[in-house]
Motif scaffolding. Structure first.
Motif, PDB file in Angstrom:
ATOM      1  N   ILE A  39       0.867  -1.182   0.000  1.00  0.00           N
ATOM      2  CA  ILE A  39       0.000   0.000   0.000  1.00  0.00           C
ATOM      3  C   ILE A  39       0.898   1.225   0.000  1.00  0.00           C
ATOM      4  N   MET A  40       0.369   2.351  -0.430  1.00  0.00           N
ATOM      5  CA  MET A  40       1.116   3.600  -0.407  1.00  0.00           C
ATOM      6  C   MET A  40       0.470   4.514   0.631  1.00  0.00           C
ATOM      7  N   ILE A  41       1.257   4.923   1.615  1.00  0.00           N
ATOM      8  CA  ILE A  41       0.772   5.899   2.595  1.00  0.00           C
ATOM      9  C   ILE A  41       0.810   7.260   1.904  1.00  0.00           C
ATOM     10  N   PRO A  42      -0.314   7.989   1.875  1.00  0.00           N
ATOM     11  CA  PRO A  42      -0.342   9.275   1.172  1.00  0.00           C
ATOM     12  C   PRO A  42       0.758  10.220   1.663  1.00  0.00           C
ATOM     13  N   LYS A  43       1.341  10.978   0.727  1.00  0.00           N
ATOM     14  CA  LYS A  43       2.440  11.888   1.036  1.00  0.00           C
ATOM     15  C   LYS A  43       2.073  12.868   2.130  1.00  0.00           C
ATOM     16  N   GLU A  44       0.859  13.394   2.097  1.00  0.00           N
ATOM     17  CA  GLU A  44       0.459  14.368   3.128  1.00  0.00           C
ATOM     18  C   GLU A  44       0.500  13.747   4.521  1.00  0.00           C
ATOM     19  N   VAL A  45       0.182  12.456   4.629  1.00  0.00           N
ATOM     20  CA  VAL A  45       0.237  11.762   5.916  1.00  0.00           C
ATOM     21  C   VAL A  45       1.690  11.533   6.317  1.00  0.00           C
ATOM     22  N   ARG A  46       2.512  11.059   5.370  1.00  0.00           N
ATOM     23  CA  ARG A  46       3.938  10.851   5.664  1.00  0.00           C
ATOM     24  C   ARG A  46       4.599  12.146   6.110  1.00  0.00           C
ATOM     25  N   ASP A  47       4.284  13.243   5.429  1.00  0.00           N
ATOM     26  CA  ASP A  47       4.864  14.540   5.793  1.00  0.00           C
ATOM     27  C   ASP A  47       4.393  14.999   7.167  1.00  0.00           C
ATOM     28  N   LYS A  48       3.098  14.902   7.415  1.00  0.00           N
ATOM     29  CA  LYS A  48       2.534  15.371   8.687  1.00  0.00           C
ATOM     30  C   LYS A  48       3.089  14.580   9.872  1.00  0.00           C
ATOM     31  N   VAL A  99       7.805   1.812   9.311  1.00  0.00           N
ATOM     32  CA  VAL A  99       6.623   1.894  10.176  1.00  0.00           C
ATOM     33  C   VAL A  99       6.427   0.524  10.810  1.00  0.00           C
ATOM     34  N   ARG A 100       5.637   0.471  11.871  1.00  0.00           N
ATOM     35  CA  ARG A 100       5.268  -0.807  12.494  1.00  0.00           C
ATOM     36  C   ARG A 100       3.875  -1.167  12.029  1.00  0.00           C
ATOM     37  N   LEU A 101       3.657  -2.423  11.626  1.00  0.00           N
ATOM     38  CA  LEU A 101       2.340  -2.911  11.246  1.00  0.00           C
ATOM     39  C   LEU A 101       1.907  -3.909  12.305  1.00  0.00           C
ATOM     40  N   ILE A 102       0.735  -3.677  12.875  1.00  0.00           N
ATOM     41  CA  ILE A 102       0.195  -4.521  13.942  1.00  0.00           C
ATOM     42  C   ILE A 102      -1.153  -5.059  13.479  1.00  0.00           C
ATOM     43  N   VAL A 103      -1.372  -6.360  13.626  1.00  0.00           N
ATOM     44  CA  VAL A 103      -2.685  -6.964  13.371  1.00  0.00           C
ATOM     45  C   VAL A 103      -3.205  -7.420  14.720  1.00  0.00           C
ATOM     46  N   LYS A 115       1.874   2.139  12.750  1.00  0.00           N
ATOM     47  CA  LYS A 115       2.395   3.132  13.694  1.00  0.00           C
ATOM     48  C   LYS A 115       3.738   3.661  13.230  1.00  0.00           C
ATOM     49  N   LYS A 116       3.917   4.937  13.450  1.00  0.00           N
ATOM     50  CA  LYS A 116       5.187   5.590  13.146  1.00  0.00           C
ATOM     51  C   LYS A 116       6.264   5.064  14.087  1.00  0.00           C
TER      52      LYS A 116
END
Length: 65
Positions: A20-29, A36-40, A49-50
């Motif tokens: 998946i692609m995390i939107p640039k605006e989210v990555r920047d903010k 990142v950490r991925l938790i299921v 999570k960052k």
């Protein structure tokens, strides 16, 4: 007064390799750089999570046996 919590929802496409692609605006903010950490959880929810930058610089240095 309490802290204001902002919540956003995005619909993301999963490509043929499962990415998946995390939107640039989210990555920047959130100042997400390269990890990142991925938790299921038990409810089958995916949480991303960052990671703090000081942890990222050690990624790949340690082996889990």
């Amino acid at each position: 007064m309490g802290k204001q919590v902002l919540s956003y929802e995005y619909i993301l496409r999963v490509d043929e390799k499962g990415r998946i692609m995390i939107p640039k605006e989210v990555r920047d903010k959130l100042k997400i750089f390269n990890s990142v950490r991925l938790i299921v959880n038990e409810s089958s929810e995916i949480i991303i999570k960052k990671m703090e930058r000081n942890i990222e610089k050690y990624a790949g240095y340690f082996r889990v046996n």
